[in-house]
Design a protein around this motif. Structure first.
Motif, PDB file in Angstrom:
ATOM      1  N   GLY A  75       4.374   9.737   1.895  1.00 38.67           N
ATOM      2  CA  GLY A  75       5.207   9.948   0.713  1.00 38.67           C
ATOM      3  C   GLY A  75       4.430  10.018  -0.589  1.00 38.67           C
ATOM      4  N   ARG A  76       3.110  10.094  -0.517  1.00 40.32           N
ATOM      5  CA  ARG A  76       2.272  10.178  -1.713  1.00 40.32           C
ATOM      6  C   ARG A  76       2.325  11.603  -2.282  1.00 40.32           C
ATOM      7  NH1 ARG A  76      -1.877   8.777   0.681  1.00 40.32           N
ATOM      8  NH2 ARG A  76      -2.968  10.750   0.765  1.00 40.32           N
ATOM      9  N   PHE A  77       2.436  11.716  -3.590  1.00 38.14           N
ATOM     10  CA  PHE A  77       2.492  13.007  -4.278  1.00 38.14           C
ATOM     11  C   PHE A  77       1.118  13.668  -4.241  1.00 38.14           C
ATOM     12  CE2 PHE A  77       2.178  15.409  -8.359  1.00 38.14           C
ATOM     13  CZ  PHE A  77       3.124  16.387  -8.075  1.00 38.14           C
ATOM     14  N   LEU A  78       1.061  14.893  -3.689  1.00 35.07           N
ATOM     15  CA  LEU A  78      -0.200  15.623  -3.566  1.00 35.07           C
ATOM     16  C   LEU A  78      -0.297  16.799  -4.527  1.00 35.07           C
ATOM     17  CD1 LEU A  78      -0.464  15.772   0.331  1.00 35.07           C
ATOM     18  CD2 LEU A  78      -1.453  14.068  -1.231  1.00 35.07           C
ATOM     19  N   GLU A  93       5.632  35.457  -6.870  1.00 36.16           N
ATOM     20  CA  GLU A  93       4.262  34.958  -6.889  1.00 36.16           C
ATOM     21  C   GLU A  93       4.157  33.638  -6.132  1.00 36.16           C
ATOM     22  OE1 GLU A  93       1.155  33.091 -10.177  1.00 36.16           O
ATOM     23  OE2 GLU A  93       3.209  33.568 -10.761  1.00 36.16           O
ATOM     24  N   LEU A  94       3.157  33.529  -5.278  1.00 37.76           N
ATOM     25  CA  LEU A  94       2.822  32.277  -4.622  1.00 37.76           C
ATOM     26  C   LEU A  94       1.786  31.566  -5.496  1.00 37.76           C
ATOM     27  CD1 LEU A  94       2.028  31.598  -0.936  1.00 37.76           C
ATOM     28  CD2 LEU A  94       0.366  30.942  -2.653  1.00 37.76           C
ATOM     29  N   SER A  95       1.984  30.268  -5.712  1.00 35.41           N
ATOM     30  CA  SER A  95       1.015  29.503  -6.494  1.00 35.41           C
ATOM     31  C   SER A  95       1.057  28.049  -6.061  1.00 35.41           C
ATOM     32  CB  SER A  95       1.292  29.630  -7.998  1.00 35.41           C
ATOM     33  OG  SER A  95       2.609  29.246  -8.306  1.00 35.41           O
ATOM     34  N   TYR A  96       0.025  27.303  -6.463  1.00 38.33           N
ATOM     35  CA  TYR A  96      -0.073  25.891  -6.106  1.00 38.33           C
ATOM     36  C   TYR A  96      -0.901  25.143  -7.127  1.00 38.33           C
ATOM     37  CZ  TYR A  96      -4.713  27.206  -4.380  1.00 38.33           C
ATOM     38  OH  TYR A  96      -5.998  27.686  -4.286  1.00 38.33           O
ATOM     39  N   CYS A  97      -0.761  23.820  -7.113  1.00 35.34           N
ATOM     40  CA  CYS A  97      -1.609  22.926  -7.894  1.00 35.34           C
ATOM     41  C   CYS A  97      -1.630  21.587  -7.165  1.00 35.34           C
ATOM     42  CB  CYS A  97      -1.079  22.758  -9.317  1.00 35.34           C
ATOM     43  SG  CYS A  97      -2.166  21.757 -10.366  1.00 35.34           S
ATOM     44  N   PHE A  98      -2.837  21.113  -6.827  1.00 33.17           N
ATOM     45  CA  PHE A  98      -2.980  19.866  -6.084  1.00 33.17           C
ATOM     46  C   PHE A  98      -3.748  18.834  -6.891  1.00 33.17           C
ATOM     47  CE2 PHE A  98      -2.710  23.145  -2.739  1.00 33.17           C
ATOM     48  CZ  PHE A  98      -1.549  22.711  -2.127  1.00 33.17           C
ATOM     49  N   LEU A 103      -7.334  17.078  -2.786  1.00 36.27           N
ATOM     50  CA  LEU A 103      -8.352  18.057  -2.414  1.00 36.27           C
ATOM     51  C   LEU A 103      -9.640  17.414  -1.934  1.00 36.27           C
ATOM     52  CD1 LEU A 103      -7.848  20.813  -5.117  1.00 36.27           C
ATOM     53  CD2 LEU A 103      -7.140  20.807  -2.724  1.00 36.27           C
ATOM     54  N   SER A 104      -9.993  16.275  -2.491  1.00 28.17           N
ATOM     55  CA  SER A 104     -11.219  15.622  -2.024  1.00 28.17           C
ATOM     56  C   SER A 104     -11.022  15.067  -0.611  1.00 28.17           C
ATOM     57  CB  SER A 104     -11.682  14.535  -2.995  1.00 28.17           C
ATOM     58  OG  SER A 104     -10.743  13.497  -3.068  1.00 28.17           O
ATOM     59  N   LYS A 105      -9.826  14.616  -0.300  1.00 26.86           N
ATOM     60  CA  LYS A 105      -9.531  14.094   1.036  1.00 26.86           C
ATOM     61  C   LYS A 105      -9.343  15.222   2.049  1.00 26.86           C
ATOM     62  CE  LYS A 105      -6.546  10.961   3.555  1.00 26.86           C
ATOM     63  NZ  LYS A 105      -5.432  10.043   3.526  1.00 26.86           N
ATOM     64  N   ASP A 106      -8.799  16.359   1.599  1.00 22.20           N
ATOM     65  CA  ASP A 106      -8.475  17.462   2.501  1.00 22.20           C
ATOM     66  C   ASP A 106      -8.765  18.799   1.823  1.00 22.20           C
ATOM     67  OD1 ASP A 106      -7.460  19.214   4.370  1.00 22.20           O
ATOM     68  OD2 ASP A 106      -5.425  18.411   4.329  1.00 22.20           O
TER      69      ASP A 106
END
Length: 180
Positions: A75-78, A93-98, A103-106
């Motif tokens: 349940g952690r916000f990624l 448009e497909l987009s993302y922000c992590f 990102l360091s973990k995965d």
């Protein structure tokens, strides 16, 4: 229990709620170039974060898709990932922000998420193609899109930045193009 829109391994996408304001603000207060595919992260202030959440809700209600909250199995916000209408061309448009921690973990999360989102999009809509825009200096997002199956389409200025536009055709359009 929140509605799960999409599962990607142990990661799940769920709709945002208005109570997620601080999550969106915190994510974008330190948005490094390689953590987002969007040319110009639209969230800089509390008002921007409120507008981001309102637009996600409006898009979900109007189109059946939006930018969704990405959560870990615990349940952690990624971060967020999903779709928005690109007003300039009336394309989706497909987009993302992590988060940096995600990102360091995965490091493979963006590629897996983009592939899962593209599959979901073409399985659940009748659109002929999907686009993604990235700043030309965002090597990580460019590589992610190419790995996912997007192809370079054009370069243009978006929100004042030099950007590359990538496109993925729906499976039906790919079959049509190959048969022509």
């Amino acid at each position: 229990m929140q509605e799960v829109v999409l599962k990607c391994g142990a990661v799940r996408l769920v709709p945002f709620s208005r109570s997620d304001l601080s999550l969106v603000q915190d994510l974008h207060c330190n948005a490094g170039l390689d953590r987002t595919s969007s040319p110009d992260p639209a969230v800089r202030t509390a008002e921007d974060a409120e507008r981001f959440l309102a637009e996600a809700e409006k898009s979900r209600d109007r189109h059946g898709f939006s930018r969704w909250k990405v959560l870990s199995a615990e349940g952690r916000f990624l971060g967020w990932a999903g779709f928005a209408a690109f007003e300039e061309t009336s394309e989706i448009e497909l987009s993302y922000c992590f988060t940096e921690a995600a990102l360091s973990k995965d490091p493979g999360l963006p590629s897996r998420m983009c592939r899962a989102l593209a599959d979901w999009f073409f399985d659940n809509t009748y659109f002929s193609h999907l686009v993604a825009m990235v700043r030309t200096d965002n090597k990580a997002a460019r590589e992610c899109l190419l790995e996912t199956g997007f192809a370079y389409r054009e370069s243009r200025r978006i929100a004042g930045y030099p950007c590359d536009v990538f496109q993925m055709l729906s499976p039906a359009m790919q079959t049509y193009v190959l048969s022509a």
